[in-house]
Design a protein around this motif. Sequence first.
Motif, mmCIF file in Angstrom:
data_model
loop_
_atom_site.group_PDB
_atom_site.id
_atom_site.type_symbol
_atom_site.label_atom_id
_atom_site.label_comp_id
_atom_site.label_asym_id
_atom_site.label_seq_id
_atom_site.Cartn_x
_atom_site.Cartn_y
_atom_site.Cartn_z
ATOM 1 N N TRP A 9 1.812 6.810 -6.878
ATOM 2 C CA TRP A 9 0.815 7.734 -6.979
ATOM 3 C C TRP A 9 1.401 8.975 -6.710
ATOM 4 O O TRP A 9 1.141 10.033 -7.691
ATOM 5 N N GLU A 10 2.081 9.273 -5.767
ATOM 6 C CA GLU A 10 2.314 10.632 -5.466
ATOM 7 C C GLU A 10 3.257 11.118 -6.677
ATOM 8 O O GLU A 10 3.300 12.443 -6.897
ATOM 9 N N GLU A 11 4.352 10.334 -6.859
ATOM 10 C CA GLU A 11 5.273 10.626 -7.851
ATOM 11 C C GLU A 11 4.703 11.016 -9.226
ATOM 12 O O GLU A 11 5.018 11.963 -9.990
ATOM 13 N N ILE A 28 1.601 17.262 -12.482
ATOM 14 C CA ILE A 28 1.446 18.712 -11.990
ATOM 15 C C ILE A 28 2.630 19.421 -12.858
ATOM 16 O O ILE A 28 2.314 20.671 -13.327
ATOM 17 N N GLU A 29 4.023 19.004 -12.656
ATOM 18 C CA GLU A 29 5.141 20.009 -13.285
ATOM 19 C C GLU A 29 5.000 19.949 -14.831
ATOM 20 O O GLU A 29 5.005 21.013 -15.458
ATOM 21 N N ARG A 30 4.397 18.815 -15.410
ATOM 22 C CA ARG A 30 4.023 18.695 -16.967
ATOM 23 C C ARG A 30 2.911 19.762 -17.222
ATOM 24 O O ARG A 30 3.195 20.701 -18.423
ATOM 25 N N GLU A 31 1.863 19.804 -16.453
ATOM 26 C CA GLU A 31 0.943 20.845 -16.729
ATOM 27 C C GLU A 31 1.412 22.167 -16.547
ATOM 28 O O GLU A 31 1.122 23.156 -17.421
ATOM 29 N N LYS A 54 0.883 -0.961 0.023
ATOM 30 C CA LYS A 54 -0.033 0.047 0.084
ATOM 31 C C LYS A 54 0.877 1.212 -0.280
ATOM 32 O O LYS A 54 0.488 2.212 -0.772
ATOM 33 N N GLU A 55 1.863 1.400 0.857
ATOM 34 C CA GLU A 55 2.767 2.368 0.736
ATOM 35 C C GLU A 55 3.656 2.655 -0.444
ATOM 36 O O GLU A 55 3.813 3.662 -0.914
ATOM 37 N N VAL A 56 3.917 1.434 -1.016
ATOM 38 C CA VAL A 56 4.548 1.500 -2.268
ATOM 39 C C VAL A 56 3.568 2.253 -3.434
ATOM 40 O O VAL A 56 4.106 3.102 -3.901
#
Length: 187
Positions: free
Chosen positions: A132-134, A140-143, A125-127
């Motif tokens: 997902w966060e990455e 977001i950076e791409r946008e 789950k943590e992995v």
Amino acid sequence: MKNRNPNQSGNGDRRMMGGPKPMTVKKKKSMNRLGGTGTGLSLQAFANAKSTNNNYNPALLKKKREFYKNVKYVNKYKKSLKQQNQGNNGLPSSSRTPEDENEEINGWTNKMKNTKKKNGSLTLKEVYKKQWEEKEKAMIEREAAIQAKKEQREKAEAQRKVERKEMFKKTRHGQPIMKYRIHTEFI
């Protein structure tokens, strides 16, 4: 006419000239292809051909795959029980009752859901959360990069529009105004 034999007729021999094959030759070839005689396969030959086992049955293959998959899961489960048994004061599993084993199974599943493994690696789950966060961060950076390019493009387009408007200015008589077309730089 040089290659003709004097004893041949005017039509010539079909085998020598490469013309269409007579009907009997075609019929004979198709008969041989179908099994020799014109009657087709014998009943015995047909039965033998249908009863050959080519070992391809998709349903059986699926069952085999499922069976081996289940065996793998059972082995994994047994290994985990062994590891737990070693952790529980070294008691052998034969001395415990089935109720104890059921409690142990439920406890094992709860432990695996709520805790990290002993070697310090992250739970699944943590992995998944980290990945997902990455991905979200990269998106977001791409946008942001796309938005910056879009703003820059719009700014350049507005500037070109202004310059074009000035470039095509004309007097009331229709003559072009040259001061916007000629850029002079003084050195």
